[in-house]
Every structure is written in structure tokens, then in C-alpha cells.
Design a protein around this motif. Structure first.
Motif, short mmCIF file in Angstrom:
data_model
loop_
_atom_site.label_atom_id
_atom_site.label_comp_id
_atom_site.label_asym_id
_atom_site.label_seq_id
_atom_site.Cartn_x
_atom_site.Cartn_y
_atom_site.Cartn_z
N GLU A 72 9.53 0.93 -6.81
CA GLU A 72 10.14 -0.14 -6.02
C GLU A 72 9.11 -1.22 -5.70
OE1 GLU A 72 12.30 -0.74 -1.63
OE2 GLU A 72 11.77 1.27 -2.35
N VAL A 73 7.90 -0.80 -5.36
CA VAL A 73 6.85 -1.75 -5.04
C VAL A 73 6.42 -2.53 -6.29
CG1 VAL A 73 4.46 -1.98 -4.23
CG2 VAL A 73 6.03 -0.43 -3.05
N LEU A 74 6.33 -1.84 -7.43
CA LEU A 74 5.94 -2.52 -8.66
C LEU A 74 6.92 -3.61 -9.05
CD1 LEU A 74 4.67 0.45 -10.87
CD2 LEU A 74 3.30 -1.41 -9.90
N VAL A 75 8.21 -3.37 -8.84
CA VAL A 75 9.23 -4.40 -9.12
C VAL A 75 8.98 -5.62 -8.23
CG1 VAL A 75 11.67 -4.96 -8.99
CG2 VAL A 75 10.95 -2.76 -9.93
N GLN A 76 8.67 -5.40 -6.96
CA GLN A 76 8.40 -6.51 -6.05
C GLN A 76 7.12 -7.25 -6.45
OE1 GLN A 76 8.64 -5.11 -1.89
NE2 GLN A 76 9.83 -3.42 -2.68
N VAL A 77 6.09 -6.49 -6.85
CA VAL A 77 4.85 -7.11 -7.29
C VAL A 77 5.11 -8.01 -8.50
CG1 VAL A 77 2.62 -6.64 -8.41
CG2 VAL A 77 3.31 -5.34 -6.39
N ALA A 78 5.90 -7.52 -9.45
CA ALA A 78 6.21 -8.31 -10.64
C ALA A 78 6.93 -9.61 -10.26
CB ALA A 78 7.07 -7.49 -11.59
N THR A 79 7.86 -9.52 -9.31
CA THR A 79 8.59 -10.71 -8.88
C THR A 79 7.66 -11.73 -8.23
OG1 THR A 79 10.59 -9.38 -8.51
CG2 THR A 79 10.48 -11.52 -7.41
N VAL A 80 6.77 -11.25 -7.36
CA VAL A 80 5.82 -12.14 -6.68
C VAL A 80 4.89 -12.81 -7.69
CG1 VAL A 80 3.83 -12.19 -5.11
CG2 VAL A 80 5.89 -10.91 -4.48
N LEU A 81 4.36 -12.04 -8.62
CA LEU A 81 3.42 -12.59 -9.60
C LEU A 81 4.10 -13.61 -10.50
CD1 LEU A 81 1.45 -9.36 -10.65
CD2 LEU A 81 0.70 -11.17 -9.09
N ALA A 82 5.31 -13.28 -10.97
CA ALA A 82 6.02 -14.20 -11.87
C ALA A 82 6.36 -15.50 -11.16
CB ALA A 82 7.29 -13.53 -12.40
N VAL B 36 0.40 -11.78 0.85
CA VAL B 36 1.43 -12.25 1.79
C VAL B 36 2.83 -12.04 1.22
CG1 VAL B 36 -0.10 -13.93 2.85
CG2 VAL B 36 1.31 -14.61 0.89
N GLY B 37 2.95 -11.12 0.27
CA GLY B 37 4.19 -10.97 -0.47
C GLY B 37 5.26 -10.14 0.19
N ASP B 38 5.04 -9.70 1.42
CA ASP B 38 6.05 -8.92 2.14
C ASP B 38 6.51 -7.74 1.30
OD1 ASP B 38 7.74 -8.20 4.21
OD2 ASP B 38 9.40 -9.43 3.49
N LEU B 39 5.56 -6.99 0.76
CA LEU B 39 5.89 -5.82 -0.05
C LEU B 39 6.30 -4.66 0.86
CD1 LEU B 39 2.86 -6.00 -2.51
CD2 LEU B 39 5.13 -7.02 -2.79
N HIS B 40 7.23 -3.85 0.36
CA HIS B 40 7.68 -2.73 1.18
C HIS B 40 8.28 -1.66 0.28
CE1 HIS B 40 11.05 -5.55 0.72
NE2 HIS B 40 11.80 -4.46 0.62
N ALA B 41 8.25 -0.44 0.77
CA ALA B 41 8.94 0.68 0.13
C ALA B 41 9.96 1.19 1.14
CB ALA B 41 7.95 1.77 -0.25
N ILE C 147 4.04 -2.37 2.86
CA ILE C 147 2.95 -2.00 1.96
C ILE C 147 1.96 -3.14 1.87
CG2 ILE C 147 2.33 -1.28 -0.37
CD1 ILE C 147 3.99 0.77 1.10
N ASP C 148 0.70 -2.84 2.13
CA ASP C 148 -0.38 -3.84 2.04
C ASP C 148 -1.17 -3.56 0.77
OD1 ASP C 148 -2.28 -5.76 2.46
OD2 ASP C 148 -3.40 -4.60 3.94
N LEU C 149 -1.02 -4.41 -0.22
CA LEU C 149 -1.72 -4.21 -1.49
C LEU C 149 -2.62 -5.39 -1.80
CD1 LEU C 149 0.86 -2.76 -4.06
CD2 LEU C 149 -1.09 -1.60 -3.04
N GLN C 150 -3.77 -5.06 -2.36
CA GLN C 150 -4.66 -6.08 -2.90
C GLN C 150 -4.88 -5.78 -4.37
OE1 GLN C 150 -8.14 -5.89 -0.41
NE2 GLN C 150 -7.17 -7.04 1.24
N GLY C 151 -5.53 -6.67 -5.05
CA GLY C 151 -5.75 -6.47 -6.47
C GLY C 151 -7.12 -6.95 -6.90
N SER C 152 -7.48 -6.62 -8.12
CA SER C 152 -8.71 -7.11 -8.74
C SER C 152 -8.35 -7.70 -10.10
CB SER C 152 -9.73 -5.98 -8.91
OG SER C 152 -10.08 -5.42 -7.67
N ILE C 153 -8.96 -8.83 -10.44
CA ILE C 153 -8.64 -9.53 -11.69
C ILE C 153 -9.91 -9.78 -12.48
CG2 ILE C 153 -7.78 -11.69 -12.69
CD1 ILE C 153 -5.76 -11.88 -10.48
#
Length: 471
Positions: A90-100, A147-152, A157-163
Motif C-alpha cells: 500500500e505504501v509503495l503504491v503511494q510512493v509511486a504516485t508521489v514520485l510520478a 511531505v507525501g502524507d504516506l500511510h498504511a 509512515i515517515d519514509l526517506q530515501g537515498s538517490i
């Protein structure tokens, strides 16, 4: 043929033709759907690895410039482990939406699998401007996640990333090369906790120069090119020698004296780190045993790489203790905050086994990372080493004084000793003593010294016969 028969024949032919055309259309639609499905990640609806290749390769074949951003989520494993894989999906779907949504039409985003995403950016500008453009885009993507308001479900859910960033041309000609080098940059960004890094061949353990250096290091351990220097650790009042920290050096036949930063980042990505850890431990304890026979009573501290903090470390420690007949209570293993953050459960298990064996464990560079107090509470360590960035400017910056005094108070309430590294002035030493710091280490007392000079320093300071004082 009668008119009725002829009409029926015409109708039959038309039906056959229409049916054939319809069938052809359906087959083509089916094939297009199959191709599209083969290019699509079924969870997020983004393109998949095949789509990445099909998009990138025509551009690279035309020698077009291409930027590749490789994004990996930090701490996503905790979501799956704590809330379950359905919540993770569920979180990955939200991450994909935010990134796109953040990327817009600036590039193409794909999911490579797990929590790893790739972004292709066609035609970035040349040189430094293009790299800066890709860095800005990368930071926007990470900021959007923050700031993507991610949730399960109802759980936020507070997620960060590395690029990691790679650019066609200077960083590689094929997509495979770009992926490999963006991956190296991404993991370097993750280790350094800086969010975004562009690929740098100088820090690539797989580059020709790095591979050559690794090959030389294997031979260096057999050719006595490696050496340990020892930096004293003294009591809070500066009057008693409590121990030494062993620091590895490489007397390279061509490049001269190399410090750990010159070769350890490469070693940590190979199995050679275990051989190096074994060499350092055994060499340091043999030296300490020799000093003890000469009247220098001291403990010995050895740094342990985050990569070495696994069950294999226990066997290396047991071997070193047995070969040198060293008292485990006089051995201090220093692990970094990064090692704890990377695998808190695994770190806790190894530390508990070391504690059961009687070995002391210290958290090195405390304050430089972001160790959770929950992790610290559950970790059976004996001491904290305050990072030098807070100690070196202790007197000049009141805010550093507040941080250091707070860490000392907290550690003592948890029953931990505190070591301040990076003590470079008498004023800093006096202030740390006033704050109740247990041990001090830094250039104010002595730089890391070869074994013979370390013994000479101890004798000159009147510490050669000092008793070890462990807390």
C-alpha cells in the motif's frame, strides 16, 4: 447460381472477411496488451525493468545524453516487518504516485523491484550544469516523499530515501554501466546519510584503480606493509592512562602512508574486510600483551566496521583472545551509530553475545548519526564516544557545550561511561573534566603513535605503570 444463393454467398464472404478483420484486430489488441503488461509493474502501474531498457537503449544508441537516478527507500524493511507486506505494498503504491506527480514530464519513472525506483532524465545539460540539474530534481523527489502524507491504513509512515546519480558518457555508455554506477552512488549516499550523491569513480570499489588497490592490500597483509598506530585514552582529569585505540595504517610502497579513509571504503564492500578485522584484532592484542609484560597496564580498543558486525565477528574475537591470552574485559570494540541503524536487531544480538563473553562495547561517533534512543536503550553497550564535531568547538560554541553535557548526563543515567574524542585544547579538556566526562582522547594528549613511540609517550608522561581503570 440463383440470386438467393448468390446473395447468401456474398453475405457469407462478408461475414468471413469481417470476422477475419475483427480477429486480427483482437489479436493485435491482445498482443499490445501483453506487451504493455510485460512492460508494467503490476503493483504500482509504473514501467518495470523491461520498460526502462526499452526507453533508455534507443537514446543511448543515438549517443543522446541521459541522466539516471536510482532511488532506494530508507527503512522500508521496517514497514514490512512491523505492519506486514500488504501494508508495505500500500505504501509503495503511494510512493509511486508521489514520485510520478513530482517528476511530471521531466523524465520517466520505473519500479525495478522491492523499494527501488529508477528515473530516466533525457537530455540533461552538459557538464556541471547537468549534474546540478539532476541533483536538484533528486532533492525535489526526496522532499516530496518527506511531505507525501504516506500511510498504511490509519498508521502514518515517515519514509526517506537515498538517490544515486549517473550520467551517460562520463559515467558509462550502456544502461548496465549506468545502473551499476548509480547503485554505487546510491549506497554511498545511504552510508553517508546525505540523501543524494553523483557517482564518483574515486570512491568506486569496482573501478580499475580500486580493484588494483584491493589486490595490493591482500598482498600487503602478508608483506608487513600494514601497521597499527595507537592513540591514548586518558582519565577525565587527564592523570591516568586508561587504554589505547588501535588505528590501522598502510605503508604503501608507492603512495606512502595511507589512512583508513584512503582504502577502507573499498575494503568494506568485499570479504577482505573480515580478513582485515582479524589482522587488526590479533595484532593489537599481541602488542597490548607485549606492553603488559613490560609493565604498561592498558586496555585496547579496536574499531569494527558496520559490515563486520555479524555472527562471524564472534569467531574472530574468540580466536584473537585465545591466541593472545588476553582478558576479554580489557578489550573494547567500537561500533558506529551507522552499524546500529543499519540492522538494530542484528547489532543487538552480536553485542549481547560479546557482552556475555566479557568484551566491552562502545558506540563510536555518537551524535554524528541518528541513533534512536530506543535502540540505545536496548543495546548492551558499555560506553559512548561523543563525536569530535561537538568536542572540537566545545568552548567556542555554547550549543555544543549543551549537547555534550546532555549526552554525558544521559549516558551516566543509563550506566554508561563517556569518552570524548577530538580533544585538542587544554580548555576543552578542563571543561570536559568539569562536566564529568570519564575518558578523553585527542591531539591535546597525543596523536596516534607507532607502538614504540606509544610506549615512550607513556613513560615520558609517567603512565607506563598505570593501572587500567575500567568502568
Amino acid at each position: 447460381m440463383s440470386p438467393a444463393s448468390a446473395a447468401a454467398w456474398v453475405v457469407a464472404v462478408l461475414v468471413s472477411v469481417v470476422s477475419a478483420v475483427a480477429l486480427t484486430v483482437l489479436v493485435r489488441q491482445r498482443d499490445r496488451v501483453r506487451v504493455e503488461l510485460a512492460r508494467t509493474d503490476p503493483l504500482t502501474g509504473l514501467g518495470n525493468r523491461r520498460a526502462l531498457h526499452e526507453t533508455a537503449e534507443p537514446l543511448l544508441d543515438r549517443d543522446g545524453r541521459l541522466g539516471l537516478l536510482l532511488l532506494d527507500l530508507d527503512g522500508f524493511k521496517d514497514v514490512n516487518d512491523t505492519l506486514g507486506h500488504a501494508a508495505g505494498d500500500e505504501v509503495l503504491v503511494q510512493v509511486a504516485t508521489v514520485l510520478a506527480a513530482t517528476l511530471g514530464d521531466r523524465g520517466t519513472i520505473t519500479r525495478l523491484g522491492g523499494d527501488e525506483f529508477a528515473v530516466l532524465v533525457p537530455d540533461p545539460q552538459d557538464g556541471d550544469r547537468g549534474v546540478a540539474e539532476l541533483e536538484v530534481l533528486s532533492k525535489r523527489l526526496l522532499a516530496a516523499l518527506a511531505v507525501g502524507d504516506l500511510h498504511a491504513g490509519v498508521v502514518p509512515i515517515d519514509l526517506q530515501g537515498s538517490i544515486g546519480i549517473a550520467v551517460s558518457g562520463p559515467d558509462g555508455r550502456s544502461l548496465g554501466e549506468l545502473l551499476q554506477r548509480a547503485d554505487i552512488a546510491m549506497y554511498a549516499a545511504k552510508r553517508a546519510r546525505v540523501g543524494v550523491l553523483r557517482y564518483d569513480a574515486a570512491s568506486d570499489p569496482h573501478s580499475t584503480g580500486a580493484l588494483e588497490l584491493l589486490g595490493q592490500l591482500r598482498a600487503a597483509m602478508d608483506a608487513d606493509q600494514l601497521a597499527l598506530h595507537y592513540q591514548p585514552k586518558v582519565s577525565g582529569d587527564g592523570g591516568r592512562l586508561l587504554g589505547f585505540e588501535a588505528l590501522v595504517r598502510w605503508n604503501h610502497p608507492v603512495r606512502g602512508l595511507l589512512l583508513p579513509a584512503d582504502f577502507l571504503p573499498f575494503v568494506e564492500r568485499t570479504h577482505l574486510i573480515h580478513a582485515l578485522t582479524r589482522w587488526v584484532l590479533i595484532t593489537a592484542l599481541r602488542q597490548a600483551a607485549t606492553w603488559r609484560a613490560q609493565g604498561l597496564q592498558t586496555s585496547m580498543a579496536v574499531n569494527i566496521s558496520a559490515v563486520s558486525l555479524d555472527s562471524g565477528l564472534l569467531g574472530i574475537v574468540e580466536e584473537a583472545l585465545a591466541l593472545t591470552r588476553w582478558n576479554p574485559a580489557d578489550l573494547v570494540l567500537e561500533i558506529t551509530e551507522t552499524a546500529i541503524i543499519h540492522d538494530p536487531v542484528g547489532a543487538r544480538a552480536v553485542v549481547e553475545r560479546l557482552r556475555e563473553r566479557g568484551v566491552r562495547v562502545a558506540v563510536d561517533d555518537f551524535g554524528a548519526g541518528s541513533t534512536s534512543l530506543v535502540h540505545l536503550r536496548g543495546l548492551a553497550v558499555h560506553e559512548l564516544k561523543i563525536d569530535r564535531q561537538f568536542v572540537s568547538e566545545l568552548v567556542a560554541h555554547p550549543e555544543d557545550d549543551v549537547i555534550v553535557s546532555s549526552v554525558i548526563a544521559l549516558a551516566h543515567k543509563l550506566g554508561l561511561a563517556v569518552v570524548a574524542e577530538g580533544v585538542e585544547t587544554g580548555a576543552a579538556a578542563d571543561r570536559l573534566c568539569a562536566l564529568g566526562c570519564d575518558e578523553l582522547q585527542g591531539f591535546y594528549f597525543a596523536r596516534p603513535l607507532p607502538a614504540d613511540q606509544a610506549m615512550a609517550w607513556a613513560r615520558a608522561e609517567g603512565m607506563a605503570g598505570a593501572a587500567v581503570e575500567l568502568r
